[in-house]
Design a protein around this motif. Structure first.
Motif, PDB file in Angstrom:
ATOM      1  N   LEU A 116       0.744  -1.333  -0.037  1.00 50.36           N
ATOM      2  CA  LEU A 116       0.202  -0.206   0.047  1.00 50.36           C
ATOM      3  C   LEU A 116       1.056   1.143  -0.052  1.00 50.36           C
ATOM      4  CD1 LEU A 116      -2.726  -0.680   2.586  1.00 50.36           C
ATOM      5  CD2 LEU A 116      -2.920  -1.363  -0.040  1.00 50.36           C
ATOM      6  N   HIS A 117       0.000   2.382  -0.687  1.00 46.79           N
ATOM      7  CA  HIS A 117       1.341   3.425  -0.678  1.00 46.79           C
ATOM      8  C   HIS A 117       0.713   4.599  -1.250  1.00 46.79           C
ATOM      9  CE1 HIS A 117       0.337   3.935  -4.645  1.00 46.79           C
ATOM     10  NE2 HIS A 117       0.337   2.651  -4.880  1.00 46.79           N
ATOM     11  N   ASP A 118       0.567   5.779  -0.612  1.00 44.81           N
ATOM     12  CA  ASP A 118      -0.062   7.272  -0.461  1.00 44.81           C
ATOM     13  C   ASP A 118      -0.021   7.735  -1.576  1.00 44.81           C
ATOM     14  OD1 ASP A 118      -0.268   9.672   0.199  1.00 44.81           O
ATOM     15  OD2 ASP A 118       0.979  10.585   0.464  1.00 44.81           O
ATOM     16  N   THR A 119      -1.362   7.709  -2.333  1.00 47.35           N
ATOM     17  CA  THR A 119      -1.595   8.414  -4.017  1.00 47.35           C
ATOM     18  C   THR A 119      -1.327   9.532  -4.191  1.00 47.35           C
ATOM     19  OG1 THR A 119      -4.168   8.773  -3.304  1.00 47.35           O
ATOM     20  CG2 THR A 119      -3.530   5.887  -3.928  1.00 47.35           C
ATOM     21  N   THR A 120      -0.960  10.116  -3.069  1.00 45.36           N
ATOM     22  CA  THR A 120      -0.584  11.576  -3.376  1.00 45.36           C
ATOM     23  C   THR A 120       1.463  11.058  -3.882  1.00 45.36           C
ATOM     24  OG1 THR A 120      -0.379  12.372  -1.396  1.00 45.36           O
ATOM     25  CG2 THR A 120      -2.702  12.614  -2.417  1.00 45.36           C
ATOM     26  N   ALA A 121       2.011  10.289  -3.206  1.00 47.42           N
ATOM     27  CA  ALA A 121       3.296  10.775  -3.346  1.00 47.42           C
ATOM     28  C   ALA A 121       4.185  10.961  -5.169  1.00 47.42           C
ATOM     29  CB  ALA A 121       3.645   9.274  -2.373  1.00 47.42           C
ATOM     30  N   ARG A 122       4.933  11.224  -4.816  1.00 46.76           N
ATOM     31  CA  ARG A 122       5.484  11.266  -6.702  1.00 46.76           C
ATOM     32  C   ARG A 122       6.138  10.066  -6.978  1.00 46.76           C
ATOM     33  NH1 ARG A 122      10.030  15.163  -6.678  1.00 46.76           N
ATOM     34  NH2 ARG A 122      11.513  13.388  -6.006  1.00 46.76           N
ATOM     35  N   PRO A 123       5.408   8.965  -8.129  1.00 40.47           N
ATOM     36  CA  PRO A 123       6.101   8.118  -8.134  1.00 40.47           C
ATOM     37  C   PRO A 123       7.741   7.366  -8.253  1.00 40.47           C
ATOM     38  CG  PRO A 123       4.945   8.711 -10.089  1.00 40.47           C
ATOM     39  CD  PRO A 123       4.387   9.467  -8.668  1.00 40.47           C
ATOM     40  N   THR A 124       8.545   7.033  -8.865  1.00 44.96           N
ATOM     41  CA  THR A 124       9.832   7.351  -9.476  1.00 44.96           C
ATOM     42  C   THR A 124       9.488   7.728 -10.905  1.00 44.96           C
ATOM     43  OG1 THR A 124      10.154   4.794  -9.865  1.00 44.96           O
ATOM     44  CG2 THR A 124      10.198   5.074  -7.871  1.00 44.96           C
ATOM     45  N   LEU A 125      10.654   7.360 -11.292  1.00 50.65           N
ATOM     46  CA  LEU A 125      10.633   8.634 -13.089  1.00 50.65           C
ATOM     47  C   LEU A 125      10.496   7.597 -13.927  1.00 50.65           C
ATOM     48  CD1 LEU A 125      11.407  10.132 -14.593  1.00 50.65           C
ATOM     49  CD2 LEU A 125      13.423   9.595 -14.656  1.00 50.65           C
ATOM     50  N   THR A 126      10.652   5.748 -13.442  1.00 53.60           N
ATOM     51  CA  THR A 126      10.590   4.840 -14.272  1.00 53.60           C
ATOM     52  C   THR A 126       8.985   4.479 -14.260  1.00 53.60           C
ATOM     53  OG1 THR A 126      11.393   3.506 -12.675  1.00 53.60           O
ATOM     54  CG2 THR A 126      13.090   3.790 -13.979  1.00 53.60           C
ATOM     55  N   GLY A 127       8.603   4.824 -13.118  1.00 50.80           N
ATOM     56  CA  GLY A 127       6.685   4.412 -12.572  1.00 50.80           C
ATOM     57  C   GLY A 127       5.965   5.608 -13.650  1.00 50.80           C
ATOM     58  N   TYR A 128       6.870   6.016 -13.113  1.00 54.86           N
ATOM     59  CA  TYR A 128       5.761   7.583 -13.602  1.00 54.86           C
ATOM     60  C   TYR A 128       5.648   6.757 -15.094  1.00 54.86           C
ATOM     61  CZ  TYR A 128       3.840  11.940 -14.355  1.00 54.86           C
ATOM     62  OH  TYR A 128       3.347  13.017 -14.735  1.00 54.86           O
ATOM     63  N   VAL A 129       7.308   6.732 -15.917  1.00 59.91           N
ATOM     64  CA  VAL A 129       6.502   7.008 -18.046  1.00 59.91           C
ATOM     65  C   VAL A 129       5.921   5.815 -17.773  1.00 59.91           C
ATOM     66  CG1 VAL A 129       8.473   6.204 -19.325  1.00 59.91           C
ATOM     67  CG2 VAL A 129       9.326   7.900 -17.683  1.00 59.91           C
TER      68      VAL A 129
END
Length: 310
Positions: free
Chosen positions: A23-36
């Protein structure tokens, strides 16, 4: 005090348990690779959203999407009368009508991508606050909307260039080199994505950028050689020291580079700029596209978690 102290271990335990089960915070910034990866997984939605926006853009007018082509053509006609006929800036340019229309179409693609990118977060705050998705989808879709417009403009341009070439006797006809407009469009789109992402972050923080952008884009327009030959007119500056300063600055301006690249590919009579640093227009376009895509993407991603707050 006791209750507050006791709640801290419980908070840590909850955080550890959440991390253990993914589980993770939905407002947290994802990692760069995860974002791509998230953007790639939503590529079909980005395309569909861009298509819907393109259709809705002119749905209220009677002529509808005819304005997508009519507006830049009318602008080119006004510029031709002002700069080509009245001010005689067409001197030194063969097939000036094709030269001008190509510049207007290409610059409009950049200008609208920049302007729409600045508003992409602010105009969609309800969507941003209601749903969790990569916010870069919004400026990306705005560039795709303008790419559709540019493709329509290119189809018109491939008719205009031979007609004007025959009219003025420059020998501009249908050529196989026109196929090179496809990689030019790709490079131009990549560059526009970069500037759209960068300005989207600024626009999300301050709406004041929308008041400044018209001035900045007008300055960019006048220094990109849309309606004049940079080599001819900057070369006529009488002060040699000023000419030596201005020439490389204007030539390496990304707007001037992409306009010159379109003209090099499409207009047979056009002679490409002799750029400083040993660059040609292809190399300069690739450099600008890579620099702005990487820089703009990282600049936007670093504030992913704050868009739509406040």
């Amino acid at each position: 005090m006791t209750g507050s102290t006791g709640s801290q271990p419980q908070g840590r335990q909850a955080a550890e348990l959440a991390a253990q089960y993914g589980l993770h915070d939905t407002t947290a910034r994802p990692t760069l690779t995860g974002y791509v990866r998230q953007l790639w997984e939503r590529r079909h939605f980005i395309q569909a959203y861009a298509g819907a926006r393109a259709k809705a853009q002119y749905s209220a007018s009677r002529l509808g999407q005819v304005w997508q082509l009519a507006t830049p053509l009318m602008n080119a006609g006004v510029y031709y009368l002002l700069f080509g006929v009245l001010l005689q800036l067409s001197r030194g340019v063969e097939n000036f009508p094709a030269f001008l229309v190509t510049g207007v179409f290409a610059f409009t693609f950049m200008q609208r991508s920049l302007n729409n990118g600045a508003k992409s977060i602010g105009d969609n705050l309800a969507l941003v606050r209601a749903l969790h998705f990569p916010r870069a989808m919004l400026p990306l879709s705005s560039v795709l909307v303008e790419l559709r417009q540019m493709l329509i403009s290119m189809c018109a341009l491939l008719v205009i260039i031979p007609i004007t070439g025959i009219t003025v006797g420059t020998g501009d006809t249908i050529r196989w080199e026109w196929l090179l407009v496809l990689p030019v469009l790709l490079l131009h789109m990549v560059f526009n994505i970069g500037i759209s992402l960068a300005i989207a972050r600024i626009g999300a923080v301050s709406q004041d950028i929308n008041q400044v952008l018209p001035v900045l884009t007008r300055l960019w327009f006048y220094t990109s050689g849309v309606f004049y030959s940079i080599d001819v007119w900057v070369g006529r500056i009488e002060q040699e020291w000023l000419q030596q300063i201005m020439m490389p600055i204007i030539q390496l301006n990304p707007g001037a580079v992409f306009l010159d690249l379109y003209r090099t590919v499409l207009i047979e009579s056009h002679v490409p700029m002799d750029l400083p640093l040993g660059l040609n227009v292809w190399a300069a376009a690739v450099l600008w596209a890579v620099i702005f895509l990487v820089g703009g993407f990282l600049f936007f991603w670093r504030k992913e978690e704050v868009y739509g707050r406040g």
